[in-house]
Structures are given as C-alpha cells and as structure tokens.
Motif scaffolding. Structure first.
Motif, short mmCIF file in Angstrom:
data_model
loop_
_atom_site.label_atom_id
_atom_site.label_comp_id
_atom_site.label_asym_id
_atom_site.label_seq_id
_atom_site.Cartn_x
_atom_site.Cartn_y
_atom_site.Cartn_z
N PRO A 142 40.49 0.78 29.00
CA PRO A 142 40.78 0.79 27.41
C PRO A 142 39.66 -0.51 27.02
N SER A 143 39.51 -0.26 25.66
CA SER A 143 38.42 -1.77 24.96
C SER A 143 39.09 -2.15 23.88
N ASN A 144 40.08 -1.96 23.45
CA ASN A 144 41.04 -2.07 22.13
C ASN A 144 42.53 -2.06 22.44
N VAL A 145 43.11 -2.59 21.63
CA VAL A 145 44.73 -2.55 21.91
C VAL A 145 45.21 -0.95 21.60
N TYR A 149 47.38 1.23 24.37
CA TYR A 149 48.62 1.83 24.29
C TYR A 149 48.36 3.34 24.55
N ASP A 150 47.52 3.97 24.09
CA ASP A 150 47.25 5.52 24.18
C ASP A 150 46.85 5.88 25.63
N LEU A 181 48.44 -1.70 15.69
CA LEU A 181 48.46 -0.86 16.39
C LEU A 181 49.54 0.35 15.69
N VAL A 182 48.82 1.57 15.81
CA VAL A 182 49.89 2.64 15.30
C VAL A 182 50.70 3.06 16.44
N LEU A 183 51.97 2.98 16.53
CA LEU A 183 53.13 3.47 17.23
C LEU A 183 53.19 4.67 17.36
N ARG A 184 53.42 5.79 18.23
CA ARG A 184 53.66 7.16 18.15
C ARG A 184 54.75 7.59 19.07
N LYS A 185 55.37 8.66 18.77
CA LYS A 185 56.42 9.24 19.87
C LYS A 185 55.73 10.77 20.71
#
Lengths: 352, 249
Positions: A142-145, A149-150, A181-185
């Motif tokens: 990954p290259s960003n936060v 996460y994804d 950061l957008v959290l997801r389920k």
C-alpha cells in the motif's frame, strides 16, 4: 463504525482493517516503527471478543499465529524488518503447511539493526522467499493509509482463498502518517476450512504438517503449490497506472516511493514532460504485463526505490531488454522528494 | 466374553516404527490411554515436534499439528487461545524443548497457558543420531561428545522441571520415568492428572518423562532401562515439583 471517516495513523488503520476483516487473534513483539499495531490491538481486540498476546519473541509470535491459524481462525502478526527476518522460519512453515495468515512488515532501514527510518530494503526478502524452501507469498504494497486498510481486508480473504501466508509490506512513513480514512464493513466471505484442527468429532482426524518424506511426495506437493502460485499470477495482479498510456518515461515505483513518484509525475506533466507512473500494488505476483505493455509506448523506464535496487530486477526481467531501464534509489532511510525526482526524470529523458 | 485389553481408540491400528526398545511407543500408548479414559479423543489436538516424535500423527487417532523445532509451546498458545475448550498438548524431546525451544517453554509456562507439555527426556538427540542434548549426563558419550560430556565447556545437564517450578504460574509439574512397568503406569497417571487439570481450566501443566534410547546410548533395552533407573534418576529425581491442586489453602 462503517462508512465513518476518521483520522488514523497507517499502523492503526492496518490494525482496524484486520478487525474489520474478522481477525480476532494478534500475536506480536514490540519493534519501531510498527508499535501502534500491537498497541491498538491490545485494547481493540478484547472489545470484539478477540485475543492479543505479546509474545516473548518474533519467533514465538509467528508460531502462535501458526497454531491459531491451524484451528481455522484468522490470525496475524506484525513487525519491522529485523523482526521479520526472525519470522522467516515460521513463514516458510506456514507456506509448507498451507496455512493462511497475515504478516505485516512496516519496513525500517537495514541491514542489521539499521535505523528506524522508512525503507524499502526488504523487497527481495518479501518477494523472493525470505525463508527456506521453494515457496511464494502474496505481497501487497500500500502507498497510503486508506489503501493499507483496504489491502489488509483483502489480504485476509486471499490468505483463506489460497491457504497461504500473505504479507502487507509498508514502511515507517506509511505506518506513522496520519490521514483521513473511511471505515467500512466488508462482506464476510465464507471459506471451507475442512482441513482445520478442531478436534475430530464426527470426522477422521486432520493433520496439518509440512514434512513429506515419502518417495516423490514433496516433489508432487511443491508442483501442486506451484499451480497455486500460477493461479495467483493469473488472477491476483494489482497495479496502479497514472498517465502511463502516452508516457515517454515510464516510472515504476511501489509503496511510499510510488506515492512520491506520482507527485513527481504530476509536476513533470505540468511542465510538459511526458512521464507516467506504474505502481505495482502486488509485488508478488509482479505486474509483468503492465510493464510489458508500457514497453511498447515508452522509450525508457526509470525505477525509483528506497533501497539500492531490488524491484528494478523484476522490471528488467519483464522489459526483457526491449527498453533501457534506469534506476534511482535512496537507501538506508533516505526519502526522495518530488522535486528531486523531477530532476532525475529530466536526466533520464536526456538519455533518450 | 468381557474384553479386558484392547488398543486404545486414540491410537491408530498401525505398528510403531520406533527403534527397538525405544520408550516412544509405550509413551504414545500411555498418552492415548489417558485420553481414552477421559473420553476426550474428539476434543484433542496434539502437537508433534521436530525429532523422533514428529511422526506422532501416524499413530495418534486424533487431530495433530506438526510444528517447527522448539516452537510447540508457542503454537499451543495460539491454538489454546483460539480453542479454549479443546484438550491441547505438545509432545517434545529434550533438544526441541530444552535447547532450541527453551525460550518458548519458559514463557508459555510463565503465562500460565492452559495446555499440557509432555517432555520426553532421553538425554540425547535421537532422530539426528545421538548428539549431545541439554540433558546429556556429565561423562555421557555422544556423537558430539566422543570423550563424554565435560562440565568445562559443555556445562551440566539442565533440570527443566526444577527450573520451571521456580516460576509462580505453572499449576502442575511432575517428573516420571519409563524404567519399569510400575513407573510407566505412574507416567500415565501423571499425564491423566495433567490433562484433567487442563480440562478444568487450571493452567499450565508439565510432565517430564525420563525415557530410554537404547540405539543411541549403545545399550540393549534392558541395560538402557537400568541406566534410566540408575544414573539418570540420580541426576533427574522423579517426583512432583508443583501441584497447586494439592496445595492446602
């Protein structure tokens, strides 16, 4: 928490991504610059009925992951370069026993104790089989936060799908940078884990092992695994292309170097310089085809890494001498700036 | 007619392939009997180490995980944390547990992990051909101590049970021996006790078993049993080193 935007460090995003992916077992040992991962897990996992154990060593941590994974649960460990070296035995055993697991490496400078600055010195170790034996492992960079996460969420699915250890390869900058950061389920994917050790109630006993002593047995096993790696090569390649279609200079960079190179490509385009970026997101499997496609249009390649030249070998293999491949590296904790790279682009283009 | 003797359900119907006289076959059977008697075969997960007992899954008729050299206590930690209601035990030799895996065993014991370790001490590396182990007796000849283990340079054999008993957390630590039939039964009872404590959630349980390795000791099985009951027991006294279940409060 789903859909909510938060401000998080890369390390915390990785930990939260694992929780979102259903990982409830974390085993790890302190080392900078990844300490926020175990620290976050030590308070977060008990909230969701999970288990955090601070192990006595990196070696113990990866073997705790090995034991938990053998029971069919999602388990992970994280560390930084010197600690990842210690985990290599366990990673090889995970590959040999075909156990899924996530290993996060927030790289620092090396060799040896090196320093605690961001580095990309572990590309070879991650992609060429850091442990013994003839195995491969999916590696995400990954290259960003948000991407960290994804990709952690994706990594757990892929680990289960292929029954393989998977590495998320970041560095100190990614780990320490705070970003929205957008959290997801994520949708829970179900995997058949009939092989797991759960006690043999109502079935024949299961054995999870990596020793195959019978005549020709290990050769057959390794050839079977090779087919699995071929499936990964065919299906799992991920790569970002930015202004690459008409680029004269194709810049190839991953992770943090990829992010900086993207900014440099933007600067170059503003000045009318036709640079484009290829940013491998999977380091194994390596996006050979994307590189080969670029070789048809670009006159020259430039590989930028925060090391003395590791991924450049894979780029050269893919280009297969069709175009010249230059290299610019900043090892030992050095981080290039976009302006610095812009100058390098100019130098490379004058060679055309 | 009433059947009075049979193969334990926890053992597969295959012959053991251990060397003649080796304790492993008998000890495997004692473990299997203990599991049968507790009726927990289908809830059991065993850990095979690196060494002679690596093939435990060829003999045990329940789930088995093979783990890297010395690391079974770490793997057991991961397993037990994931499946706290299963009976989980590791079966480790002296090289595995007391040399390369010393760190893992001490810390698992100190955390009070609720699993059982069966520590097979035969004073040598069996699988690799009889090299010096951490438990090799002073003066004992091995393939890497051709003149006998010397204190100067090689140190004294490590008494693991005594060392672990200095920790506050372990619940039960006992050393037994496989030198005669009576002590084989005592060994089974110790294992059963450890398993029972584990099923009751009491904490870390450890049974060290002095075992014989006639081939690598260069002895007949009978000579080996005498040596186990003699010099080995003299240095490694059998007995209970810790039993919190017996402690009078």
């Amino acid at each position: 928490m789903s859909g909510r935007q938060v401000l998080m460090k890369g390390n915390e995003a990785i930990a939260e991504g694992a929780v979102a992916a259903g990982c409830r077992y974390f085993f790890g040992y302190p080392i900078t610059p990844q300490n926020e991962i175990p620290e976050y897990m030590s308070r977060r996992l008990p909230e969701v009925g999970g288990v955090f154990v601070q192990s006595e060593s990196e070696v113990a941590a990866i073997n705790m992951v090995f034991g938990a994974s053998a029971c069919g649960v999602r388990a992970m460990t994280s560390s930084s370069s010197p600690g990842i070296s210690l985990k290599q035995e366990g990673i090889s055993y995970l590959a040999g026993a075909e156990l899924p697991a996530l290993i996060v490496n927030i790289q620092r400078g090396g060799p040896g104790l090196g320093n605690i600055s961001a580095s990309q010195g572990d590309y070879f170790q991650a992609t060429k089989g850091g442990g013994h034996g003839d195995y491969r492992m999916l590696v995400y960079a990954p290259s960003n936060v948000q991407e960290a996460y994804d990709l952690v969420i994706k990594a757990f699915d892929k680990a289960d799908e292929y029954r393989t250890p998977v590495m998320v390869l970041g560095d100190g900058i990614l780990g320490q940078t705070m970003e929205p950061l957008v959290l997801r389920k994520p949708k829970a994917r179900r995997f058949d884990k009939g092989w797991a050790l759960t006690g043999c109630e109502g079935r024949a006993p299961n054995v999870v092992k990596s020793l195959f002593m019978g005549e020709g047995e290990l050769e057959r096993m390794n050839l079977l695994r090779q087919k699995k790696y071929d499936r990964m090569r065919a299906r799992e390649v991920m790569c970002e292309e930015y202004m690459a279609e008409d680029a004269e200079l194709a810049v190839v960079a991953f992770g943090t170097a990829g992010r900086i190179a993207k900014a440099a490509v933007r600067l170059a385009r503003e000045r009318g310089i036709k640079a484009g970026l290829i940013r491998p997101v999977t380091l194994f499997p390596f996006p050979d085809r994307v590189v080969q496609k670029a070789a048809k249009t670009a006159s020259r390649f430039l590989v930028v890494e925060m090391n003395t030249g590791q991924m450049v070998e894979d780029v050269r293999l893919a280009v297969d001498a069709a175009r010249p491949v230059g290299f610019y590296g900043r090892p030992g904790g050095g981080v290039p700036t976009p302006a610095e790279l812009l100058k390098v682009f100019g130098r490379e283009l004058r060679k055309i | 007619m009433k059947q009075v003797f049979k193969r334990p359900d926890s053992l597969k119907d295959v012959p053991f392939r251990f060397c003649p006289g080796c304790s492993h076959g008998t000890l495997h059977r004692m473990v299997a009997q203990a599991i049968d008697e507790l009726g927990v075969r289908e809830k059991t997960i065993g850990i095979a180490p690196v060494g002679c007992a690596v093939f435990a899954y060829d003999y045990f008729n329940f789930d088995v995980l093979e783990v890297a050299h010395g690391r079974p206590p770490a793997a057991c930690t991961g397993m037990k944390r994931a499946m706290p209601d299963r009976l989980i035990f590791s079966y480790q030799g002296d090289g595995d547990l007391a040399a390369i895996g010393m760190s893992e065993i001490i810390h698992a014991a100190n955390r009070g992990e609720n699993f059982t370790v069966i520590f097979v001490n035969n004073a040598t590396y069996g699988m690799t051909g009889g090299q010096m182990a951490p438990t090799t007796l002073v003066g004992q000849k091995t393939t890497t101590t051709p003149k006998g283990r010397a204190v100067h340079g090689e140190g004294y054999p490590i008494r693991v049970s005594e060392m672990l008993a200095t920790l506050e957390t372990p619940y039960y630590i006992e050393r037994t021996a496989m030198d005669c039939a009576k002590n084989v039964i005592k060994t089974r009872n110790a294992i059963k006790k450890a398993f029972t404590y584990q099923m009751d959630g009491r904490g870390f349980t450890f049974v060290e078993v002095l075992s014989i390795c006639p081939v690598n000791w260069g002895m007949t099985p009978l000579e080996a049993m005498d040596w186990c009951g003699g010099p080995m027991k003299e240095y490694f006294p059998v007995g209970v080193f810790k039993d919190e279940g017996k402690r009078v409060v």
